[in-house]
Design a protein around this motif. Structure first.
Motif, PDB file in Angstrom:
ATOM      1  N   ARG A  52     -60.425   0.304  43.046  1.00  0.00           N
ATOM      2  CA  ARG A  52     -59.536   0.777  44.121  1.00  0.00           C
ATOM      3  C   ARG A  52     -60.129   0.377  45.469  1.00  0.00           C
ATOM      4  NH1 ARG A  52     -55.743   5.396  42.382  1.00  0.00           N
ATOM      5  NH2 ARG A  52     -56.501   6.141  40.381  1.00  0.00           N
ATOM      6  N   SER A  64     -49.001   9.104  44.766  1.00  0.00           N
ATOM      7  CA  SER A  64     -47.892   8.439  44.088  1.00  0.00           C
ATOM      8  C   SER A  64     -46.665   9.345  44.189  1.00  0.00           C
ATOM      9  CB  SER A  64     -48.259   8.223  42.610  1.00  0.00           C
ATOM     10  OG  SER A  64     -47.193   7.641  41.920  1.00  0.00           O
ATOM     11  N   ARG A  72     -50.633  -5.688  43.402  1.00  0.00           N
ATOM     12  CA  ARG A  72     -51.294  -5.662  42.093  1.00  0.00           C
ATOM     13  C   ARG A  72     -50.586  -6.561  41.069  1.00  0.00           C
ATOM     14  NH1 ARG A  72     -55.009  -1.807  40.619  1.00  0.00           N
ATOM     15  NH2 ARG A  72     -55.711  -0.363  42.245  1.00  0.00           N
ATOM     16  N   ASN A  80     -59.470  -3.217  45.993  1.00  0.00           N
ATOM     17  CA  ASN A  80     -58.034  -3.346  46.275  1.00  0.00           C
ATOM     18  C   ASN A  80     -57.764  -3.094  47.763  1.00  0.00           C
ATOM     19  OD1 ASN A  80     -55.212  -3.414  45.725  1.00  0.00           O
ATOM     20  ND2 ASN A  80     -55.145  -1.199  45.397  1.00  0.00           N
TER      21      ASN A  80
HETATM   22  N1  LIG Z   1     -54.280   5.797  37.532  1.00  0.00           N
HETATM   23  C1  LIG Z   1     -53.372   5.578  38.508  1.00  0.00           C
HETATM   24  N2  LIG Z   1     -53.455   6.267  39.659  1.00  0.00           N
HETATM   25  C2  LIG Z   1     -52.546   6.051  40.630  1.00  0.00           C
HETATM   26  N3  LIG Z   1     -51.525   5.148  40.545  1.00  0.00           N
HETATM   27  C3  LIG Z   1     -51.410   4.437  39.398  1.00  0.00           C
HETATM   28  C4  LIG Z   1     -52.329   4.638  38.339  1.00  0.00           C
HETATM   29  N4  LIG Z   1     -51.980   3.796  37.333  1.00  0.00           N
HETATM   30  C5  LIG Z   1     -50.900   3.122  37.734  1.00  0.00           C
HETATM   31  N5  LIG Z   1     -50.554   3.497  38.973  1.00  0.00           N
HETATM   32  C6  LIG Z   1     -49.465   2.848  39.734  1.00  0.00           C
HETATM   33  O1  LIG Z   1     -50.121   2.056  40.713  1.00  0.00           O
HETATM   34  C7  LIG Z   1     -49.590   2.324  42.005  1.00  0.00           C
HETATM   35  C8  LIG Z   1     -50.717   2.541  43.029  1.00  0.00           C
HETATM   36  O2  LIG Z   1     -51.352   1.355  43.348  1.00  0.00           O
HETATM   37  P1  LIG Z   1     -52.232   1.281  44.641  1.00  0.00           P
HETATM   38  O3  LIG Z   1     -52.747  -0.113  44.718  1.00  0.00           O
HETATM   39  O4  LIG Z   1     -51.469   1.794  45.801  1.00  0.00           O
HETATM   40  O5  LIG Z   1     -53.424   2.302  44.304  1.00  0.00           O
HETATM   41  S1  LIG Z   1     -54.844   2.444  45.014  1.00  0.00           S
HETATM   42  O6  LIG Z   1     -54.600   2.378  46.461  1.00  0.00           O
HETATM   43  O7  LIG Z   1     -55.693   1.348  44.566  1.00  0.00           O
HETATM   44  O8  LIG Z   1     -55.359   3.745  44.587  1.00  0.00           O
HETATM   45  C9  LIG Z   1     -48.793   3.592  41.915  1.00  0.00           C
HETATM   46  O9  LIG Z   1     -47.651   3.333  42.706  1.00  0.00           O
HETATM   47  P2  LIG Z   1     -47.018   4.422  43.712  1.00  0.00           P
HETATM   48  O10 LIG Z   1     -46.378   5.425  42.822  1.00  0.00           O
HETATM   49  O11 LIG Z   1     -46.039   3.606  44.493  1.00  0.00           O
HETATM   50  O12 LIG Z   1     -48.112   4.996  44.569  1.00  0.00           O
HETATM   51  C10 LIG Z   1     -48.486   3.730  40.428  1.00  0.00           C
HETATM   52  O13 LIG Z   1     -47.215   3.196  40.154  1.00  0.00           O
END
Ligand SMILES: Nc1ncnc2c1ncn2[C@@H]1O[C@H](COP(=O)(O)OS(=O)(=O)O)[C@@H](OP(=O)(O)O)[C@H]1O
Ligand SMILES: Nc1ncnc2c1ncn2[C@@H]1O[C@H](COP(=O)(O)OP(=O)(O)O)[C@@H](O)[C@H]1O
Length: 278
Positions: free
Chosen positions: A156, A111, A142, A159
């Motif tokens: 995940r 992230s 999501r 997803n």
């Molecule tokens: N626990 C946790 N861990 C990581 N990220 C979190 C979590 N909770 C919420 N978010 C938010 O969800 C975005 C990531 O979603 P993804 O679908 O890319 O995640 S994954 O591939 O299923 O791991 C991520 O977006 P990005 O910052 O753009 O990566 C976050 O905004």
């Protein structure tokens, strides 16, 4: 760092088992050879030609079957008694219309590593070249298709599986599909790779250290995770497995530091591999 990054056409990239430095190295690189083979076979199986008046390409393969379901009944997962449905308008025909080859650019990283920013910059660059792209961004998907999924490991995985399947459909449509998700587990990313023909899955690693992502923290999520208000946050108290064999590792020397430079690195890779023409 697990990935060597070298250059092709003056731009550094990582290769599956080492380095792609120029066209001479293609013969020693199995995935690259696969791409070349795929390109050759696409050329060999063209079913369209442009009509005499220069308008829409004509289908050569129309055979009167316009909706027949052929082949045996199958069982796939929990779906029983299903049949695959073929259509005379095929991927190669759609690619000719678009003058590009469908593929999946899979952007993985922590992230805040710049996945969405790169996806957008890449989409803009390709649009300017007249190429059709579509972004599947984790955060966005999501909001709809995957709104039922949490951030525990099995959700995940689901997803990533769903987005991998959707990305495969976009690639089959002839579109350059950019999937930007954290996708923290190698096994899940590798499973998506196996859905696509050799070469059509381009894994791009945003190789940005946790400290940099945490300092950016545009949504304040790292702060919440450090405070224990978000549990299971990737990089803090949940794992991230960096790729071992990605096609492109951004953040390495020579891949550019700005989103535009990084997008140019990816565009150069796609051009080099022949994806920006039919
Ligand atoms: N626990 C946790 N861990 C990581 N990220 C979190 C979590 N909770 C919420 N978010 C938010 O969800 C975005 C990531 O979603 P993804 O679908 O890319 O995640 S994954 O591939 O299923 O791991 C991520 O977006 P990005 O910052 O753009 O990566 C976050 O905004
Ligand atoms: N190449 C870059 N250099 C510096 N900052 C960047 C770069 N790419 C993105 N950013 C910034 O980092 C933050 C996170 O970017 P974002 O694309 O939302 O990451 P992710 O989708 O991986 O969470 C944003 O504030 C963005 O402006």
């Amino acid at each position: 760092m697990m990935i060597g990054a070298k250059s092709f056409l003056g731009l550094p990239i990582a290769s599956p088992k080492g380095i792609i430095s120029d066209s001479n190295s293609l013969s020693t690189n199995s995935r690259s050879v696969g791409v070349l083979r795929a390109c050759v076979s696409m050329e060999g199986s063209q079913t369209m030609s442009h009509s005499k008046n220069g308008s829409l390409p004509e289908l050569k393969s129309v055979n009167g079957h316009t909706g027949q379901k052929q082949g045996p009944l199958s069982t796939v997962g929990n779906s029983t008694n299903i049949k695959w449905h073929e259509c005379p308008v095929e991927k190669v025909d759609r690619q000719r219309l678009l003058d590009q080859k469908g593929c999946v650019i899979w952007v993985t990283g922590l992230s805040g590593s710049g996945k969405s920013t790169l996806a957008c910059a890449l989409n803009q660059k390709l649009y300017q070249k007249g190429k059709l792209c579509y972004i599947l961004d984790g955060d966005n998907v999501r909001h709809g298709l995957n709104r039922d999924l949490s951030f525990k490991a099995e959700d995940r995985a689901e997803n990533i599986r769903r987005v991998g399947e959707v990305a495969k459909l976009f690639a089959d449509a002839g579109i350059i599909c950019i999937a930007s998700l954290i996708s923290p587990y190698r096994r899940d990313r590798d499973a998506c790779r196996t859905l696509l023909p050799e070469g059509d899955f381009v894994e791009v690693f945003m190789n940005v250290p946790l400290e940099v992502c945490e300092a950016r923290d545009p949504k304040g999520l790292y702060k919440l995770a450090r405070a224990g208000k978000i549990k299971g946050f990737t990089g803090i108290d949940d794992p991230y497995e960096p790729p071992l064999n990605c096609e492109i590792s951004l953040g390495e020397e020579g891949t550019g530091t700005s989103p535009i430079e990084m997008a140019e690195t990816v565009v150069a890779y796609l051009e080099h591999k022949g994806y920006l023409k039919a």
